[in-house]
Write a protein that holds these residues in place. Sequence first.
Motif, mmCIF file in Angstrom:
data_model
loop_
_atom_site.group_PDB
_atom_site.id
_atom_site.type_symbol
_atom_site.label_atom_id
_atom_site.label_comp_id
_atom_site.label_asym_id
_atom_site.label_seq_id
_atom_site.Cartn_x
_atom_site.Cartn_y
_atom_site.Cartn_z
ATOM 1 N N LEU A 1 57.948 18.730 21.569
ATOM 2 C CA LEU A 1 57.445 17.379 21.314
ATOM 3 C C LEU A 1 58.493 16.336 21.700
ATOM 4 O O LEU A 1 58.182 15.342 22.363
ATOM 5 C CB LEU A 1 57.074 17.200 19.833
ATOM 6 N N VAL A 2 59.723 16.561 21.294
ATOM 7 C CA VAL A 2 60.797 15.605 21.604
ATOM 8 C C VAL A 2 61.039 15.553 23.113
ATOM 9 O O VAL A 2 61.225 14.473 23.678
ATOM 10 C CB VAL A 2 62.089 15.967 20.835
ATOM 11 N N CYS A 3 61.003 16.690 23.776
ATOM 12 C CA CYS A 3 61.211 16.716 25.229
ATOM 13 C C CYS A 3 60.136 15.928 25.971
ATOM 14 O O CYS A 3 60.408 15.350 27.030
ATOM 15 C CB CYS A 3 61.227 18.154 25.748
ATOM 16 N N LYS B 1 60.736 20.798 19.169
ATOM 17 C CA LYS B 1 61.657 20.507 20.270
ATOM 18 C C LYS B 1 60.892 20.155 21.546
ATOM 19 O O LYS B 1 61.307 19.262 22.289
ATOM 20 C CB LYS B 1 62.599 21.690 20.491
ATOM 21 N N LEU C 1 55.040 12.367 16.387
ATOM 22 C CA LEU C 1 56.416 11.896 16.581
ATOM 23 C C LEU C 1 56.972 11.191 15.346
ATOM 24 O O LEU C 1 58.152 11.354 15.018
ATOM 25 C CB LEU C 1 56.500 10.996 17.814
ATOM 26 N N THR C 2 56.144 10.432 14.641
ATOM 27 C CA THR C 2 56.632 9.716 13.451
ATOM 28 C C THR C 2 56.998 10.688 12.328
ATOM 29 O O THR C 2 58.111 10.612 11.793
ATOM 30 C CB THR C 2 55.611 8.670 12.987
ATOM 31 N N ARG D 1 58.442 13.350 24.678
ATOM 32 C CA ARG D 1 58.302 12.028 24.053
ATOM 33 C C ARG D 1 58.293 10.888 25.072
ATOM 34 O O ARG D 1 57.516 9.936 24.950
ATOM 35 C CB ARG D 1 59.451 11.847 23.053
ATOM 36 N N ASP D 2 59.127 10.975 26.103
ATOM 37 C CA ASP D 2 59.270 9.858 27.040
ATOM 38 C C ASP D 2 58.402 9.977 28.286
ATOM 39 O O ASP D 2 58.485 9.129 29.167
ATOM 40 C CB ASP D 2 60.735 9.708 27.448
ATOM 41 N N LEU E 1 52.359 14.721 26.412
ATOM 42 C CA LEU E 1 51.765 14.596 25.080
ATOM 43 C C LEU E 1 50.438 13.865 25.181
ATOM 44 O O LEU E 1 50.298 12.903 25.943
ATOM 45 C CB LEU E 1 52.688 13.820 24.147
ATOM 46 N N ALA F 1 60.152 12.500 13.297
ATOM 47 C CA ALA F 1 61.359 11.678 13.127
ATOM 48 C C ALA F 1 61.797 11.671 11.661
ATOM 49 O O ALA F 1 62.989 11.741 11.355
ATOM 50 C CB ALA F 1 61.107 10.258 13.629
ATOM 51 N N ARG G 1 51.201 12.538 20.197
ATOM 52 C CA ARG G 1 52.093 11.407 19.895
ATOM 53 C C ARG G 1 52.086 11.058 18.412
ATOM 54 O O ARG G 1 53.075 10.556 17.887
ATOM 55 C CB ARG G 1 51.722 10.187 20.723
ATOM 56 N N THR G 2 50.977 11.335 17.720
ATOM 57 C CA THR G 2 50.932 11.034 16.282
ATOM 58 C C THR G 2 51.915 11.889 15.495
ATOM 59 O O THR G 2 52.239 11.565 14.352
ATOM 60 C CB THR G 2 49.516 11.219 15.694
#
Length: 119
Positions: free
Chosen positions: A31-33, A29, A93-94, A35-36, A85, A97, A90-91
């Motif tokens: 990581l998703v926060c 969670k 994130l894939t 992400r941007d 991140l 997902a 970032r690696t």
Amino acid sequence: MTGALDPDMFAGCADVDPPFRVGDKWTAKVLVCLRDGPRRFSELGVPLRPITPKVLTGTLRAMERDGFVRRTDHGGMPPRVEYALTDLGRTLLTPLAAACAWSREHLGELLAARDAASA
């Protein structure tokens, strides 16, 4: 019947703790926060409102230790700290997902299996 398990089946694996455990409640969670882009600690608390500050701090420290998150202290009063991140983070994130897509597709089956096991 299947064959015996190879006693050396994990010989090529590093003998270290995994980057995060399956079922870790907060790492994915966070990581998703992030992400941007970078976020302040207080910003992370908005979507992660059930997490205590102590647990969030521990999660961020573990992620920083593992090289997934970079902590930047901008100083000043009040203190201004941001988390972002790293390229390594970032690696994740894939595959994350893919895990989320799997969950959307199979969550009903998983919950039904849990219900059946507890009945």
